[in-house]
Design a protein around this motif. Structure first.
Motif, PDB file in Angstrom:
ATOM      1  N   UNK A  82       0.791  -1.394  -0.042  1.00 39.56           N
ATOM      2  CA  UNK A  82      -0.139   0.283   0.168  1.00 39.56           C
ATOM      3  C   UNK A  82       0.765   1.400  -0.084  1.00 39.56           C
ATOM      4  N   UNK A  83       2.044   1.363   0.494  1.00 42.37           N
ATOM      5  CA  UNK A  83       3.204   2.106   0.630  1.00 42.37           C
ATOM      6  C   UNK A  83       3.813   2.206  -0.938  1.00 42.37           C
ATOM      7  N   UNK A  84       3.609   1.503  -1.920  1.00 44.36           N
ATOM      8  CA  UNK A  84       4.078   1.204  -3.067  1.00 44.36           C
ATOM      9  C   UNK A  84       5.779   0.939  -2.986  1.00 44.36           C
ATOM     10  N   UNK A  85       5.917   0.112  -1.968  1.00 39.57           N
ATOM     11  CA  UNK A  85       7.280  -0.679  -1.899  1.00 39.57           C
ATOM     12  C   UNK A  85       7.333  -1.778  -2.398  1.00 39.57           C
ATOM     13  N   UNK A  86       8.329  -2.520  -3.083  1.00 40.14           N
ATOM     14  CA  UNK A  86       8.236  -3.803  -3.727  1.00 40.14           C
ATOM     15  C   UNK A  86       8.791  -4.778  -2.464  1.00 40.14           C
ATOM     16  N   UNK A  87       7.965  -5.749  -2.418  1.00 36.59           N
ATOM     17  CA  UNK A  87       7.998  -6.808  -1.552  1.00 36.59           C
ATOM     18  C   UNK A  87       8.288  -8.205  -2.096  1.00 36.59           C
ATOM     19  N   UNK A  88       9.431  -8.562  -1.898  1.00 34.14           N
ATOM     20  CA  UNK A  88       9.887  -9.955  -2.636  1.00 34.14           C
ATOM     21  C   UNK A  88       9.557 -11.047  -1.682  1.00 34.14           C
ATOM     22  N   UNK A  89       9.139 -12.185  -2.355  1.00 28.99           N
ATOM     23  CA  UNK A  89       9.060 -13.570  -1.500  1.00 28.99           C
ATOM     24  C   UNK A  89      10.154 -14.242  -2.051  1.00 28.99           C
ATOM     25  N   UNK A  90      11.303 -14.320  -1.251  1.00 29.50           N
ATOM     26  CA  UNK A  90      12.428 -15.097  -1.497  1.00 29.50           C
ATOM     27  C   UNK A  90      12.692 -16.250  -0.707  1.00 29.50           C
ATOM     28  N   UNK A  91      12.731 -17.369  -1.171  1.00 28.29           N
ATOM     29  CA  UNK A  91      12.935 -18.712  -0.418  1.00 28.29           C
ATOM     30  C   UNK A  91      11.839 -18.694   0.806  1.00 28.29           C
ATOM     31  N   UNK A  92      10.300 -18.207   0.328  1.00 21.28           N
ATOM     32  CA  UNK A  92       9.353 -17.947   1.341  1.00 21.28           C
ATOM     33  C   UNK A  92       9.418 -17.205   2.321  1.00 21.28           C
ATOM     34  N   UNK A  93      10.555 -16.326   2.208  1.00 20.60           N
ATOM     35  CA  UNK A  93      10.532 -15.151   3.144  1.00 20.60           C
ATOM     36  C   UNK A  93      10.232 -13.922   2.401  1.00 20.60           C
TER      37      UNK A  93
END
Length: 696
Positions: free
Chosen positions: A583-594
């Motif tokens: 919602x804050x327009x930040x990129x959130x990556x899921x890497x190795x389930x984290x």
């Protein structure tokens, strides 16, 4: 608060629907860069490079001019000059040709002296032709704008590119850097700031946008602008307004708190001092019998002074009037005397003319008498006079008696009559003048009597003016009495002044205590109530707009997330299985389930993730016609010489893959010292310099 007041709070200068994620269908394509000048060594600078779609790469050792080329491009596109200070004097002229949509432009910058130039709607070749033919001054219709300073260039380029790509200024607030200041400063994102989503400088690869992107959430705002997210404008403007409201609320509360704290700490001191003043006034009671009655004397003095001044004024006025009448009388008497002299002269002239007229008449009569005598014979010898002699006398003027010719001419009677008539006319004129003089004398005589009467009246009034001798004597007496009182007061000066000061202090203390009491019951002012209501309205409006935007942006952000995930996987980051834009327009990556953020990635991963992000922004436009990115990127020194061969090869393959897939859809400039990048694009778009060779 009424509906109109709420509407005023939420009113914005432009429409709430200003933003649209739909692509404008334009891209920025650089065609040619030319710049010239002279180095400090005297060596001539003459750079002329044709530029192409797809990836254009400059390979040269570090500090050999790659970054300078990009900074010159940045300068010509933004007006923001970040060229190194030691190199800046080398560049005397810049020409950058670029195309937006179907229109080709050439930006010309003359750096000899103050920056000046123009943005033209034609190619560099046409510019050179016009210049050689001395026609640059007569092609106004093909001039987009002209500028006379670097700031002027920056402002006009911003307006130009804002219009071309539907960008506009977004604002943010930040706390003032001044010590002990609670003020907020408002800053703006300019075209130069948005250009950071195009020009990825070597010192910013650890950040998604740039090093200071979190200040004022500038990175988020660049993201919003490049995507054209709906409701960005109203949310930004209302957020600024909300920050200002919170700032004012904080200031008021701080003032109120300070006022309460001050009141608590000072009330006891004020009470204590108030009691001390009361006691001091009581002890000074014996001074209450000391009175000085100079007021009646001052009033009497003033009344007498007024009376004396009035009498003196009357005397001055009467004297002035008397002198005025005397002056007037002297003038009139002089005029009367002059008129009398004139009358005597006219009388004498009339008498002279009358005598002259009488003489003329006698002459005429005598001449007529002798002329009419008929001579029969000589009176001496009595010889008769013949008729022939008489005729000869008439014709030849020879005397019929003596035979001598007459030398004197006789005056004809007509001439005598004419002369007599002239004399009579002069007598008439003089008589008329005499009548006027006589009339004036009569008038002056009456006026003299009137003026004499007025002068005598004023003289009498002066004589009858009352004497002020006794009044002056009384004034002197009063002055002596007042001086005596002043001397007496001086003896008791300290006691009287002390009492007066205590009375004043008592009044001030009483007011301060009442003010503290009143403020304690009215800490929250009407202004604070209004601000709190305004804050509530803005919070509600922003919350509603954010929710609405979340729904509106779901599709575009979902497509962008899919594109980013696809690209990071294509760039070898297989461990990333999901990408979410928060919602804050930040990129959130899921890497190795984290779940991790961009800053949590390793250095090599950050570079790939950043490439994937910007490439996805462009793909969003290419594949879905969404977003506003100009489809032009500059990568300055991506990677480093210390990269392991495997990563270096992978990065080269990434660029090669980008060029193969999007050659016709975008334009990317890469500057690197890594020779391994020499095969990432076609030969005509690869500009390689030998070791230790300068780019220009």
């Amino acid at each position: 608060m009424s509906f109109d007041e709420i509407e005023d709070i939420l009113f914005l200068e432009e429409s709430y629907n200003k933003d649209s994620p739909a692509s404008i269908g334009k891209s920025l394509l650089l065609n040619r860069l030319v710049f010239s000048g002279k180095k400090s060594t005297g060596e001539t600078v003459a750079f002329d490079q044709t530029l192409y779609n797809g990836i254009n790469i400059w390979i040269a050792d570090n500090h050999k001019g790659k970054s300078t080329i990009f900074k010159i491009i940045k300068f010509a596109l933004t007006g923001n000059d970040s060229i190194k200070k030691d190199i800046k004097p080398w560049i005397e002229e810049i020409l950058l040709e670029f195309t937006i949509g179907k229109v080709t432009y050439t930006c010309h910058i003359d750096r000899t002296g103050r920056d000046r130039g123009s943005l033209y709607r034609f190619t560099i070749e046409q510019y050179k032709t016009y210049k050689s033919e001395f026609k640059l001054d007569v092609i106004e219709k093909q001039v987009e704008f002209s500028f006379n300073s670097r700031q002027d260039l920056e402002d006009k380029l911003q307006s130009f590119f804002f219009e071309q790509f539907s960008f506009y200024i977004l604002k943010y607030t930040q706390k003032s850097s001044a010590k002990d200041s609670f003020d907020l400063n408002t800053s703006s994102l300019s075209w130069s700031t948005y250009f950071k989503s195009i020009y990825l400088e070597s010192n910013n690869y650890e950040h998604l946008f740039f090093e200071q992107e979190k200040i004022g959430l500038q990175g988020k705002k660049i993201f919003e602008m490049v995507l054209g997210l709906p409701l960005t404008y109203p949310i930004n403007m209302l957020k600024i307004q909300q920050d200002r409201v919170n700032e004012n609320i904080g200031k008021i509360k701080l003032v109120d708190k300070s006022r309460i704290d001050t009141a608590k700490t000072s009330k006891e001191e004020l009470d204590k001092r108030y009691q001390e003043v009361i006691k001091e006034l009581e002890s000074a009671g014996q001074n209450s019998g000391i009175t000085f009655q100079e007021r009646p004397l001052i009033e009497e003095y003033s009344a007498i002074q007024h009376k004396v001044n009035k009498i003196r004024k009357e005397q001055r006025d009467f004297t002035e009037f008397y002198q005025a009448e005397k002056t007037k009388l002297n003038r009139i008497e002089d005029e009367f005397s002059n008129l009398q002299n004139d009358r005597r002269k006219v009388d004498a002239e009339i008498l002279r003319l009358q005598k002259q007229e009488l003489n003329m008449d006698l002459y005429r009569q005598s001449q007529s008498f002798f002329t009419n005598l008929d001579i029969k014979a000589c009176p001496h010898c009595e010889i008769k006079v013949s008729d022939d002699k008489k005729e000869k006398e008439k014709e030849q003027h020879i005397c019929s008696l003596c035979g001598e010719e007459s030398k004197e001419q006789k005056i004809e009677e007509a001439e005598i009559l004419q002369k007599s008539s002239q004399i009579q006319q002069e007598i008439k004129i003089h008589n008329e003048r005499l009548a006027k003089i006589t009339k004036s004398l009569d008038e002056k005589s009456i006026l003299i009597k009137d003026v004499k009467k007025k002068a005598e009246d004023y003289s009498a009034k002066i004589s009858l003016s009352p004497s002020i001798e006794m009044d002056n004597k009384r004034l002197n007496e009063i002055e002596d009495e007042i001086a005596l009182i002043a001397r007496e007061r001086e003896k008791h000066k300290d006691k009287v002044e002390k009492k007066e000061e205590l009375i004043k202090e008592q009044a001030v203390l009483n007011f301060q205590l009442e003010e503290i009491k009143r403020n304690q019951s009215t800490i929250i002012s009407d202004e604070l109530d209004n601000l709190n209501f305004k804050k509530t309205v803005l919070e509600f409006a922003l919350s509603a707009l954010e929710k609405k935007r979340s729904l509106l942006n779901k599709d575009i952000l979902g497509k962008l997330e899919a594109l980013i995930l696809k690209e990071v996987n294509a760039f070898g980051l297989k461990s990333i299985t999901k990408v979410i834009i928060s919602e804050k327009y930040e990129l959130i990556y899921t890497q190795n389930d984290v779940q991790i953020g961009f800053n949590d990635l390793s250095e090599g991963e950050k570079l790939r993730a950043k490439l994937a992000f910007y490439l996805s922004l462009i793909q969003l436009d290419i594949e879905h016609s969404l977003g506003r990115h100009p489809r032009f990127l500059i990568f300055d020194s991506p990677g480093s010489e210390e990269m392991v061969p495997q990563h270096l090869k992978g990065l080269a393959e990434i660029f090669k893959d980008i060029n193969n897939r999007f050659e016709k859809e975008l334009q990317i400039f890469v500057g690197s010292a890594l020779r391994e990048f020499s095969q990432i694009t076609d030969e005509d778009r690869t500009f390689i310099k030998k070791e230790d060779e300068f780019v220009f």
